[in-house]
Design an enzyme around this catalytic site. Structure first.
Site, PDB file in Angstrom:
ATOM      1  N   ARG A   1       1.609   9.553  -6.334  1.00 24.72           N
ATOM      2  CA  ARG A   1       1.526  10.096  -5.087  1.00 24.72           C
ATOM      3  C   ARG A   1       2.786  10.291  -4.171  1.00 24.72           C
ATOM      4  NH1 ARG A   1      -3.105   5.639  -2.572  1.00 24.72           N
ATOM      5  NH2 ARG A   1      -4.271   5.582  -4.581  1.00 24.72           N
TER       6      ARG A   1
ATOM      7  N   ASP B   1       0.859   7.140   4.702  1.00 22.57           N
ATOM      8  CA  ASP B   1      -0.651   7.472   4.516  1.00 22.57           C
ATOM      9  C   ASP B   1      -0.920   7.981   5.619  1.00 22.57           C
ATOM     10  OD1 ASP B   1      -0.063   6.452   1.885  1.00 22.57           O
ATOM     11  OD2 ASP B   1      -1.726   5.107   1.863  1.00 22.57           O
TER      12      ASP B   1
ATOM     13  N   ASP C   1       0.790  -1.200   0.145  1.00 20.84           N
ATOM     14  CA  ASP C   1       0.138   0.147  -0.114  1.00 20.84           C
ATOM     15  C   ASP C   1       0.821   1.290  -0.036  1.00 20.84           C
ATOM     16  OD1 ASP C   1      -1.987   1.674   0.231  1.00 20.84           O
ATOM     17  OD2 ASP C   1      -3.396   0.469   1.699  1.00 20.84           O
TER      18      ASP C   1
END
Ligand SMILES: *[C@@H]1O[C@H](CO)[C@@H](O)[C@H](O)[C@H]1NC(C)=O
Ligand SMILES: *[C@@H]1O[C@H](CO)[C@@H](O)[C@H](O)[C@H]1NC(C)=O
Ligand SMILES: *[C@@H]1O[C@H](CO)[C@@H](O)[C@H](O)[C@H]1NC(C)=O
Ligand SMILES: CC(=O)N[C@H]1CO[C@H](CO)[C@@H](O)[C@@H]1O
Length: 319
Positions: free
Chosen positions: A199, A146, A142
């Site tokens: 990202r 985050d 992932d």
């Protein structure tokens, strides 16, 4: 000599926290003033970082984790030399505050983030290294760091992010405006990114100040401001990066959209402060925003020195 260095370095570790958004809202002291322990085994590490009482935990690894270690309030986690290595697992910060994470190398966290931060505030993520690989497709690992669910007052500085698909997401969903609007004041400075697909970071609803970062080989998309996010971008260097900055809300197929051909969500905003070097990259700026200044003071590294300063300063083993 050793003892003196240890004292000074420890002192520095506490004092140096005060920059960027982590210096606001009362500041980020981590475990300063609490107990100090050094751990070398996975179970001892997980136990040591968990409580909410003030503590400094030194990691003399490497260790391997099979799930995220849960981090409590008022905690500093600091790797010793270059031994603060965490293989797999990663860290989880949820509904916590006042946390410092420094000098760790977290790699290859399958099916989860290297660091998950949610519903938390006053966090400093500094001088760490994160890597995985880009041979397993974009949803095998992932994110690297985050930050979701109304987090606030966070500084991400001098980290080295590399060899990964979806580096960092701020704000988990475009439908989460009620919880997230007005949150996510986050500073990124002097980080190094290399061979990342998307990202760096992607953000929703945020106010992100990105300065003096170095981006090499960002394959698909770098800084992505969407769902009304605001980003202030200055003094950054990009090379061999396809799209350094986008405010166009479209979530590209390389960025794990719900629909394999991409999702539409509202656009974001971007402002440019001190000059950036975008290399050959093409930005897609749909709207200029209103986020042009920050409430803290900071010193910009001259653009011509950003590459050398960040290359020599970012990552593990540098503090
Ligand atoms: C830990 O910090 C969170 C966020 O500030 C707070 O809501 C919670 O009460 C704290 N827990 C303890 C035990 O102090
Ligand atoms: C530029 O990035 C691409 C991936 O987008 C990579 O294949 C290529 O090797 C890079 N070129 C250089 C000169 O690093
Ligand atoms: C840039 O944004 C516009 C919307 O303003 C969109 O139509 C266009 O496809 C975007 N370009 C790229 C290369 O993504
Ligand atoms: C137990 C403890 O040390 N709690 C402290 C955690 O940090 C907050 C904010 O700095 C303090 O208010 C608590 O007293």
């Amino acid at each position: 000599m050793m003892i003196r260095c240890l004292l000074l370095c420890t002192l520095f570790a506490f004092v140096a926290a005060q920059d960027g958004y982590a210096s606001q809202n009362g500041g980020t002291k981590g475990g300063a003033g609490g107990t100090t322990t050094t751990v070398s085994a996975a179970a001892a590490f997980q136990t040591a970082v968990k409580s909410d009482t003030a503590k400094v935990v030194y990691l003399k690894g490497p260790i391997s984790l099979s799930s995220q270690a849960v981090v409590g309030n008022n905690t500093s986690i600091i790797g010793v030399g270059t031994s603060g290595v965490i293989n797999g697992g990663g860290l989880r910060v949820s509904s916590k505050s006042n946390i410092i994470i420094r000098n760790l190398l977290i790699n290859k966290v399958v099916g989860n983030d290297a660091i998950t931060i949610q519903k938390s505030h006053n966090i400093w993520v500094d001088h760490n290294e994160f890597y995985s690989d880009t041979t397993h497709g974009f949803d095998y690992y992932d994110g690297q760091v985050d930050i979701t669910h109304a987090c606030d007052f966070i500084t991400v500085s001098y980290n080295y992010f590399h060899d990964h698909y979806k580096c960092s997401l701020i704000g988990h969903d475009p439908s989460n405006a009620a919880e997230d609007t007005g949150k996510f004041h986050i500073t990124y400075h002097h980080n190094r990114w290399n061979n990342i697909h998307t990202r760096t970071p992607a953000m929703r609803f945020a106010h992100v100040h990105s300065y003096n970062n170095l981006f090499d080989n960002i394959v698909s998309q770098g800084i992505h401001s969407r769902s009304q996010a605001q980003v202030l971008i200055e003094g950054n260097v990009f090379s061999n990066t396809t799209e350094p900055v986008s405010t166009y809300g479209f979530v590209i197929p390389d960025d794990s959209p719900d629909d394999p051909s991409g999702d539409f969500e509202p656009n974001g905003f971007a402002n440019f402060g001190a000059a950036n070097d975008f290399g050959t990259g093409k930005n897609n700026i749909t709207a200029t925003g209103s986020f042009t200044s920050v409430p803290y003071s900071y010193t910009l590294t001259p653009l011509a020195s950003v590459r050398s300063t960040v290359t020599s300063g970012a990552g593990i083993g540098k503090i």
